[in-house]
Write a protein that holds these residues in place. Structure first.
Motif, short mmCIF file in Angstrom:
data_model
loop_
_atom_site.label_atom_id
_atom_site.label_comp_id
_atom_site.label_asym_id
_atom_site.label_seq_id
_atom_site.Cartn_x
_atom_site.Cartn_y
_atom_site.Cartn_z
N GLY A 40 0.81 -1.21 0.00
CA GLY A 40 0.00 0.00 0.00
C GLY A 40 0.85 1.26 0.00
N CYS A 41 0.16 2.38 -0.03
CA CYS A 41 0.83 3.68 0.11
C CYS A 41 -0.07 4.46 1.06
CB CYS A 41 0.94 4.36 -1.25
SG CYS A 41 1.62 6.04 -1.17
N ASN A 42 0.38 4.66 2.28
CA ASN A 42 -0.47 5.14 3.37
C ASN A 42 -0.71 6.65 3.27
OD1 ASN A 42 -1.45 6.04 5.91
ND2 ASN A 42 -0.83 4.08 6.80
N ALA A 43 -1.92 7.01 2.83
CA ALA A 43 -2.24 8.43 2.60
C ALA A 43 -2.19 9.25 3.89
CB ALA A 43 -3.62 8.55 1.95
N ILE A 44 -2.59 8.65 4.99
CA ILE A 44 -2.59 9.40 6.26
C ILE A 44 -1.15 9.76 6.65
CG2 ILE A 44 -3.02 9.25 8.75
CD1 ILE A 44 -5.55 7.69 8.18
N GLU A 45 -0.26 8.80 6.52
CA GLU A 45 1.13 9.05 6.93
C GLU A 45 1.77 10.14 6.06
OE1 GLU A 45 1.86 4.50 8.58
OE2 GLU A 45 2.96 5.18 6.81
N HIS A 46 1.50 10.09 4.77
CA HIS A 46 2.09 11.11 3.88
C HIS A 46 1.43 12.47 4.09
CE1 HIS A 46 4.91 8.49 1.90
NE2 HIS A 46 3.96 7.58 1.75
#
Ligand SMILES: [Zn+2]
Length: 384
Positions: free
Chosen positions: A198-204
Protein backbone atom coordinates in the motif's frame (compact mmCIF):
# COMPACT_ATOMS: atom_id res chain seq x y z
CA UNK A 1 -38.09 51.25 15.24
CA UNK A 2 -35.05 52.10 17.30
CA UNK A 3 -31.75 50.20 17.41
CA UNK A 4 -32.89 47.87 20.19
CA UNK A 5 -36.14 47.01 18.38
CA UNK A 6 -34.20 46.23 15.24
CA UNK A 7 -31.59 44.18 17.06
CA UNK A 8 -34.28 42.08 18.72
CA UNK A 9 -35.85 41.46 15.36
CA UNK A 10 -32.61 40.63 13.56
CA UNK A 11 -31.22 38.16 16.11
CA UNK A 12 -34.55 36.30 16.23
CA UNK A 13 -33.95 35.18 12.64
CA UNK A 14 -31.47 32.29 12.69
CA UNK A 15 -29.05 33.29 9.94
CA UNK A 16 -26.35 30.75 10.76
CA UNK A 17 -24.32 30.57 7.54
CA UNK A 18 -25.60 27.09 6.65
CA UNK A 19 -29.18 28.49 6.58
CA UNK A 20 -30.85 30.82 4.09
CA UNK A 21 -30.66 34.50 5.12
CA UNK A 22 -33.72 35.43 3.04
CA UNK A 23 -35.99 35.81 6.09
CA UNK A 24 -33.79 38.62 7.35
CA UNK A 25 -33.17 40.15 3.93
CA UNK A 26 -36.89 40.25 3.11
CA UNK A 27 -37.72 41.77 6.49
CA UNK A 28 -35.21 44.55 5.86
CA UNK A 29 -36.26 44.98 2.23
CA UNK A 30 -39.92 45.36 3.20
CA UNK A 31 -39.07 47.89 5.93
CA UNK A 32 -36.98 49.98 3.51
CA UNK A 33 -39.56 49.74 0.73
CA UNK A 34 -42.24 50.92 3.15
CA UNK A 35 -40.13 54.07 3.62
CA UNK A 36 -40.16 54.76 -0.10
CA UNK A 37 -36.72 53.31 -0.86
CA UNK A 38 -35.77 50.92 -3.65
CA UNK A 39 -33.42 48.29 -2.22
CA UNK A 40 -32.07 45.66 -4.62
CA UNK A 41 -30.92 42.14 -3.94
CA UNK A 42 -27.94 40.24 -5.36
CA UNK A 43 -28.55 36.53 -4.82
CA UNK A 44 -26.32 33.47 -4.85
CA UNK A 45 -26.48 30.93 -7.70
CA UNK A 46 -29.41 28.90 -6.36
CA UNK A 47 -31.31 31.88 -4.97
CA UNK A 48 -31.23 30.62 -1.38
CA UNK A 49 -29.28 33.61 -0.05
CA UNK A 50 -28.97 37.24 -1.00
CA UNK A 51 -27.14 40.48 -0.42
CA UNK A 52 -29.18 43.64 -0.06
CA UNK A 53 -28.08 47.06 -1.21
CA UNK A 54 -30.06 50.24 -0.69
CA UNK A 55 -29.26 53.81 -1.63
CA UNK A 56 -30.77 56.74 0.24
CA UNK A 57 -30.34 59.38 -2.47
CA UNK A 58 -29.16 62.91 -1.67
CA UNK A 59 -31.77 65.69 -1.42
CA UNK A 60 -31.32 66.44 -5.17
CA UNK A 61 -31.78 62.78 -6.09
CA UNK A 62 -28.07 62.11 -6.56
CA UNK A 63 -27.16 58.44 -6.03
CA UNK A 64 -23.42 58.59 -6.80
CA UNK A 65 -20.76 59.04 -4.14
CA UNK A 66 -21.46 59.16 -0.43
CA UNK A 67 -20.79 56.52 2.18
CA UNK A 68 -21.69 52.83 2.45
CA UNK A 69 -22.55 51.29 5.82
CA UNK A 70 -21.79 47.61 5.46
CA UNK A 71 -22.53 44.51 7.53
CA UNK A 72 -22.82 40.75 7.06
CA UNK A 73 -26.13 39.13 7.96
CA UNK A 74 -24.87 35.62 8.68
CA UNK A 75 -23.69 34.36 12.06
CA UNK A 76 -21.58 31.44 13.26
CA UNK A 77 -23.27 28.32 14.67
CA UNK A 78 -24.21 27.83 18.32
CA UNK A 79 -23.75 24.04 18.05
CA UNK A 80 -22.27 22.52 21.18
CA UNK A 81 -22.07 25.89 22.95
CA UNK A 82 -23.43 26.34 26.45
CA UNK A 83 -25.70 29.39 26.47
CA UNK A 84 -27.41 30.69 29.60
CA UNK A 85 -30.31 32.03 27.49
CA UNK A 86 -31.85 31.39 24.06
CA UNK A 87 -29.19 32.53 21.56
CA UNK A 88 -31.90 33.62 19.12
CA UNK A 89 -33.73 35.85 21.54
CA UNK A 90 -32.21 39.17 22.58
CA UNK A 91 -31.83 38.92 26.34
CA UNK A 92 -31.16 41.78 28.71
CA UNK A 93 -29.88 40.25 31.93
CA UNK A 94 -29.69 43.62 33.64
CA UNK A 95 -25.87 43.73 33.52
CA UNK A 96 -25.58 46.37 30.80
CA UNK A 97 -25.25 43.70 28.11
CA UNK A 98 -27.57 42.35 25.45
CA UNK A 99 -27.06 38.66 24.80
CA UNK A 100 -27.76 36.85 21.52
CA UNK A 101 -25.91 35.17 18.67
CA UNK A 102 -24.92 37.99 16.33
CA UNK A 103 -25.55 40.74 18.88
CA UNK A 104 -21.97 41.92 18.44
CA UNK A 105 -20.92 40.12 15.22
CA UNK A 106 -22.58 41.99 13.65
CA UNK A 107 -26.28 42.61 13.86
CA UNK A 108 -25.75 45.41 16.38
CA UNK A 109 -24.20 47.60 13.68
CA UNK A 110 -26.89 46.61 11.17
CA UNK A 111 -29.60 47.46 13.72
CA UNK A 112 -28.06 50.86 14.38
CA UNK A 113 -27.80 51.53 10.62
CA UNK A 114 -31.44 50.57 9.99
CA UNK A 115 -32.66 52.67 12.91
CA UNK A 116 -30.89 55.64 11.33
CA UNK A 117 -32.83 55.43 8.06
CA UNK A 118 -35.87 57.60 8.96
CA UNK A 119 -33.55 60.29 10.32
CA UNK A 120 -31.33 60.06 7.24
CA UNK A 121 -34.35 60.43 4.95
CA UNK A 122 -35.47 63.54 6.80
CA UNK A 123 -31.98 65.11 6.77
CA UNK A 124 -31.11 67.54 3.95
CA UNK A 125 -28.12 65.56 2.68
CA UNK A 126 -25.88 66.69 -0.19
CA UNK A 127 -24.61 63.13 -0.64
CA UNK A 128 -26.26 59.71 -0.62
CA UNK A 129 -26.00 57.13 2.14
CA UNK A 130 -25.95 53.45 1.22
CA UNK A 131 -26.65 50.26 3.15
CA UNK A 132 -24.93 47.02 2.13
CA UNK A 133 -25.91 43.74 3.80
CA UNK A 134 -24.15 40.57 2.72
CA UNK A 135 -24.48 36.80 3.13
CA UNK A 136 -21.86 34.13 3.87
CA UNK A 137 -19.16 36.34 5.35
CA UNK A 138 -18.41 33.83 8.09
CA UNK A 139 -17.61 31.08 5.61
CA UNK A 140 -14.95 33.00 3.70
CA UNK A 141 -16.47 36.34 2.59
CA UNK A 142 -18.27 34.59 -0.25
CA UNK A 143 -21.33 36.85 -0.59
CA UNK A 144 -19.93 40.37 -0.83
CA UNK A 145 -18.15 39.87 -4.20
CA UNK A 146 -21.55 39.07 -5.78
CA UNK A 147 -22.86 42.41 -4.52
CA UNK A 148 -19.71 44.28 -5.57
CA UNK A 149 -20.01 42.84 -9.09
CA UNK A 150 -23.61 44.05 -9.30
CA UNK A 151 -22.56 47.45 -7.95
CA UNK A 152 -20.00 47.82 -10.70
CA UNK A 153 -22.52 46.57 -13.30
CA UNK A 154 -24.87 49.35 -12.20
CA UNK A 155 -22.06 51.87 -12.37
CA UNK A 156 -22.63 52.87 -8.77
CA UNK A 157 -19.74 54.61 -7.05
CA UNK A 158 -19.24 55.43 -3.39
CA UNK A 159 -16.59 57.57 -1.74
CA UNK A 160 -15.99 55.22 1.15
CA UNK A 161 -17.29 52.32 3.18
CA UNK A 162 -17.56 51.69 6.92
CA UNK A 163 -17.65 47.98 7.73
CA UNK A 164 -19.18 47.69 11.19
CA UNK A 165 -17.34 44.61 12.46
CA UNK A 166 -16.96 44.63 16.25
CA UNK A 167 -14.00 46.92 16.97
CA UNK A 168 -15.31 48.49 20.19
CA UNK A 169 -16.13 51.57 18.07
CA UNK A 170 -12.46 52.23 17.35
CA UNK A 171 -11.06 52.55 13.84
CA UNK A 172 -9.22 49.49 12.51
CA UNK A 173 -7.21 50.36 9.43
CA UNK A 174 -5.84 47.03 8.29
CA UNK A 175 -6.52 43.34 8.39
CA UNK A 176 -4.81 40.25 7.09
CA UNK A 177 -5.75 38.37 3.97
CA UNK A 178 -6.92 34.80 4.33
CA UNK A 179 -7.01 31.66 2.23
CA UNK A 180 -8.68 28.30 2.88
CA UNK A 181 -7.09 25.32 1.15
CA UNK A 182 -8.34 21.75 0.97
CA UNK A 183 -5.74 19.09 0.28
CA UNK A 184 -6.37 15.46 -0.60
CA UNK A 185 -3.52 12.97 -0.55
CA UNK A 186 -4.18 9.91 -2.72
CA UNK A 187 -2.22 6.75 -1.91
CA UNK A 188 -3.08 3.07 -2.30
CA UNK A 189 -5.17 0.81 -0.09
CA UNK A 190 -3.98 -2.57 1.16
CA UNK A 191 -4.69 -5.03 3.94
CA UNK A 192 -2.80 -3.68 6.90
CA UNK A 193 -0.92 -6.95 7.30
CA UNK A 194 0.60 -6.27 3.87
CA UNK A 195 1.77 -2.66 4.29
CA UNK A 196 4.46 -2.80 1.57
CA UNK A 197 1.68 -3.27 -1.01
CA UNK A 198 0.00 0.00 0.00
CA UNK A 199 0.83 3.68 0.11
CA UNK A 200 -0.47 5.14 3.37
CA UNK A 201 -2.24 8.43 2.60
CA UNK A 202 -2.59 9.40 6.26
CA UNK A 203 1.13 9.05 6.93
CA UNK A 204 2.09 11.11 3.88
CA UNK A 205 -0.54 13.73 4.67
CA UNK A 206 1.00 13.94 8.13
CA UNK A 207 4.39 14.79 6.59
CA UNK A 208 2.82 17.65 4.65
CA UNK A 209 0.94 18.88 7.72
CA UNK A 210 4.20 18.93 9.70
CA UNK A 211 5.87 20.83 6.86
CA UNK A 212 3.05 23.40 6.99
CA UNK A 213 3.66 23.73 10.72
CA UNK A 214 7.38 24.28 10.03
CA UNK A 215 6.47 27.16 7.69
CA UNK A 216 4.32 28.66 10.44
CA UNK A 217 7.15 28.35 12.96
CA UNK A 218 9.58 30.03 10.53
CA UNK A 219 7.30 33.07 10.01
CA UNK A 220 6.73 33.31 13.73
CA UNK A 221 10.48 33.32 14.39
CA UNK A 222 11.75 35.27 11.40
CA UNK A 223 8.83 37.37 10.13
CA UNK A 224 8.10 39.39 8.09
CA UNK A 225 6.59 41.33 11.01
CA UNK A 226 4.19 44.23 11.43
CA UNK A 227 4.02 45.09 15.13
CA UNK A 228 0.70 46.94 14.76
CA UNK A 229 -1.09 43.62 14.19
CA UNK A 230 -2.42 41.66 17.15
CA UNK A 231 -0.65 38.63 15.66
CA UNK A 232 2.35 40.41 14.06
CA UNK A 233 3.27 37.76 11.44
CA UNK A 234 1.56 35.59 8.82
CA UNK A 235 0.13 32.30 10.08
CA UNK A 236 -0.75 28.94 8.58
CA UNK A 237 -2.59 26.16 10.41
CA UNK A 238 -4.23 22.79 9.64
CA UNK A 239 -7.66 22.68 11.26
CA UNK A 240 -9.59 19.75 9.74
CA UNK A 241 -8.60 16.22 8.80
CA UNK A 242 -10.32 13.03 7.62
CA UNK A 243 -8.95 9.72 6.38
CA UNK A 244 -9.14 5.96 6.59
CA UNK A 245 -11.97 3.45 6.64
CA UNK A 246 -10.92 0.69 9.06
CA UNK A 247 -8.22 -0.18 11.57
CA UNK A 248 -6.96 -3.05 9.40
CA UNK A 249 -6.82 -1.18 6.09
CA UNK A 250 -3.98 1.01 4.83
CA UNK A 251 -5.84 4.21 3.84
CA UNK A 252 -5.81 5.29 0.22
CA UNK A 253 -7.02 8.83 0.90
CA UNK A 254 -6.59 11.54 3.50
CA UNK A 255 -8.06 15.04 3.24
CA UNK A 256 -7.23 17.99 5.38
CA UNK A 257 -7.84 21.73 5.29
CA UNK A 258 -5.45 24.48 6.19
CA UNK A 259 -5.95 28.16 6.58
CA UNK A 260 -3.36 30.82 6.05
CA UNK A 261 -3.52 34.46 6.92
CA UNK A 262 -0.97 36.82 5.57
CA UNK A 263 0.16 40.34 6.34
CA UNK A 264 -0.44 43.02 3.71
CA UNK A 265 2.69 42.88 1.57
CA UNK A 266 3.55 39.25 2.42
CA UNK A 267 2.98 37.71 -0.99
CA UNK A 268 0.17 35.15 -0.76
CA UNK A 269 0.99 33.29 -3.96
CA UNK A 270 4.57 32.90 -2.77
CA UNK A 271 3.37 31.30 0.46
CA UNK A 272 1.29 28.70 -1.35
CA UNK A 273 4.18 28.12 -3.78
CA UNK A 274 6.30 27.03 -0.80
CA UNK A 275 3.72 24.38 0.09
CA UNK A 276 3.48 23.23 -3.53
CA UNK A 277 7.27 23.02 -3.84
CA UNK A 278 7.47 20.67 -0.87
CA UNK A 279 4.75 18.51 -2.45
CA UNK A 280 6.48 18.39 -5.85
CA UNK A 281 10.09 18.07 -4.72
CA UNK A 282 9.83 15.88 -1.63
CA UNK A 283 6.46 14.37 -0.84
CA UNK A 284 5.38 13.08 -4.25
CA UNK A 285 8.73 11.51 -5.22
CA UNK A 286 8.71 9.69 -1.89
CA UNK A 287 5.11 8.50 -2.33
CA UNK A 288 5.71 7.39 -5.92
CA UNK A 289 8.50 5.09 -4.82
CA UNK A 290 5.70 3.19 -3.06
CA UNK A 291 2.95 3.71 -5.63
CA UNK A 292 3.38 5.25 -9.08
CA UNK A 293 -0.20 6.55 -9.12
CA UNK A 294 0.15 8.66 -5.95
CA UNK A 295 -1.33 12.15 -6.19
CA UNK A 296 -1.77 15.26 -4.08
CA UNK A 297 -4.61 17.63 -5.00
CA UNK A 298 -4.80 21.09 -3.47
CA UNK A 299 -7.71 23.42 -4.12
CA UNK A 300 -8.34 26.91 -2.85
CA UNK A 301 -11.76 27.18 -1.19
CA UNK A 302 -11.89 30.87 -0.39
CA UNK A 303 -9.64 33.87 -0.62
CA UNK A 304 -10.05 37.15 1.24
CA UNK A 305 -7.84 40.09 0.25
CA UNK A 306 -5.99 42.13 2.87
CA UNK A 307 -7.11 45.57 3.99
CA UNK A 308 -4.45 48.24 4.27
CA UNK A 309 -6.34 51.55 4.45
CA UNK A 310 -4.54 54.75 3.56
CA UNK A 311 -4.36 57.36 6.30
CA UNK A 312 -4.94 59.92 3.53
CA UNK A 313 -8.26 58.39 2.49
CA UNK A 314 -11.24 60.60 3.31
CA UNK A 315 -13.07 57.71 5.00
CA UNK A 316 -10.08 57.02 7.29
CA UNK A 317 -9.83 60.67 8.25
CA UNK A 318 -13.58 60.93 8.81
CA UNK A 319 -13.74 57.90 11.13
CA UNK A 320 -10.62 59.06 12.99
CA UNK A 321 -12.12 62.52 13.46
CA UNK A 322 -15.51 61.24 14.66
CA UNK A 323 -14.07 58.68 17.07
CA UNK A 324 -11.26 61.06 18.09
CA UNK A 325 -8.91 58.13 17.86
CA UNK A 326 -5.54 58.14 16.14
CA UNK A 327 -4.51 54.64 17.25
CA UNK A 328 -3.09 52.36 14.57
CA UNK A 329 -4.98 49.08 14.97
CA UNK A 330 -4.54 46.12 12.64
CA UNK A 331 -6.27 42.79 13.12
CA UNK A 332 -5.62 39.16 12.20
CA UNK A 333 -9.16 38.28 11.10
CA UNK A 334 -10.39 38.87 7.56
CA UNK A 335 -13.43 40.97 6.68
CA UNK A 336 -15.25 42.29 3.64
CA UNK A 337 -13.44 45.62 3.95
CA UNK A 338 -10.53 44.24 1.89
CA UNK A 339 -13.01 43.33 -0.86
CA UNK A 340 -14.55 46.81 -0.91
CA UNK A 341 -11.06 48.31 -1.06
CA UNK A 342 -10.09 45.96 -3.87
CA UNK A 343 -13.23 47.09 -5.75
CA UNK A 344 -12.00 50.69 -5.52
CA UNK A 345 -14.08 51.80 -2.53
CA UNK A 346 -11.80 52.91 0.35
CA UNK A 347 -12.91 51.06 3.48
CA UNK A 348 -12.29 51.01 7.20
CA UNK A 349 -13.60 48.96 10.14
CA UNK A 350 -15.52 50.52 13.00
CA UNK A 351 -18.41 48.91 14.85
CA UNK A 352 -19.95 48.20 18.25
CA UNK A 353 -18.95 45.31 20.52
CA UNK A 354 -15.68 43.52 20.95
CA UNK A 355 -14.30 40.76 18.75
CA UNK A 356 -13.52 39.05 22.09
CA UNK A 357 -17.23 38.34 22.45
CA UNK A 358 -17.80 37.24 18.86
CA UNK A 359 -18.37 33.57 18.03
CA UNK A 360 -18.54 32.58 21.72
CA UNK A 361 -21.37 31.24 23.88
CA UNK A 362 -23.23 34.10 25.56
CA UNK A 363 -22.13 36.55 22.86
CA UNK A 364 -23.20 40.03 23.87
CA UNK A 365 -23.03 43.68 22.98
CA UNK A 366 -23.08 46.38 25.63
CA UNK A 367 -25.87 48.97 25.68
CA UNK A 368 -23.10 51.59 25.88
CA UNK A 369 -21.49 50.33 22.66
CA UNK A 370 -24.79 50.52 20.79
CA UNK A 371 -25.31 54.05 22.09
CA UNK A 372 -21.83 55.01 20.86
CA UNK A 373 -22.61 53.50 17.48
CA UNK A 374 -25.93 55.37 17.21
CA UNK A 375 -24.14 58.62 17.98
CA UNK A 376 -21.30 57.84 15.56
CA UNK A 377 -23.66 57.06 12.68
CA UNK A 378 -25.65 60.23 13.37
CA UNK A 379 -22.38 62.17 13.10
CA UNK A 380 -21.51 60.40 9.86
CA UNK A 381 -24.92 61.42 8.57
CA UNK A 382 -24.29 65.04 9.53
CA UNK A 383 -21.19 65.12 7.28
CA UNK A 384 -23.13 64.06 4.18
ZN1 LIG B 1 -18.21 39.50 11.59
Amino acid sequence: MNTLDWLGRLVAIDTTSRNSNLGLIETVRDALTAQGLKPWLAANADGSKANLFCTLPAADGQTQGGIILSGHTDVVPVDGQDWASDPFQLTDRGDGRLYARGSCDMKGFIASSLALVPEALAAPRRKPLHLALSYDEEVGCVGAPVMLAELSQRGLRADGCIVGEPTSMKPVVAHKGGYFFRCTVHGKAAHSSLTPQGCNAIEHAARLICHIRDLADAWRAQGPFDAAFDVPHSTITTNLIAGGIAINTVPDACSFSYDFRHLPGHDASGIQAQVQRYVDDELLPRMRREYAGARVDIECGAAVPTLDASEQAAITQLVRALTQDQGVRKVAYGTEAGQFAQAGIPAILCGPGSIEQAHKPDEYVEHAQLALCDRFLRQVLATL
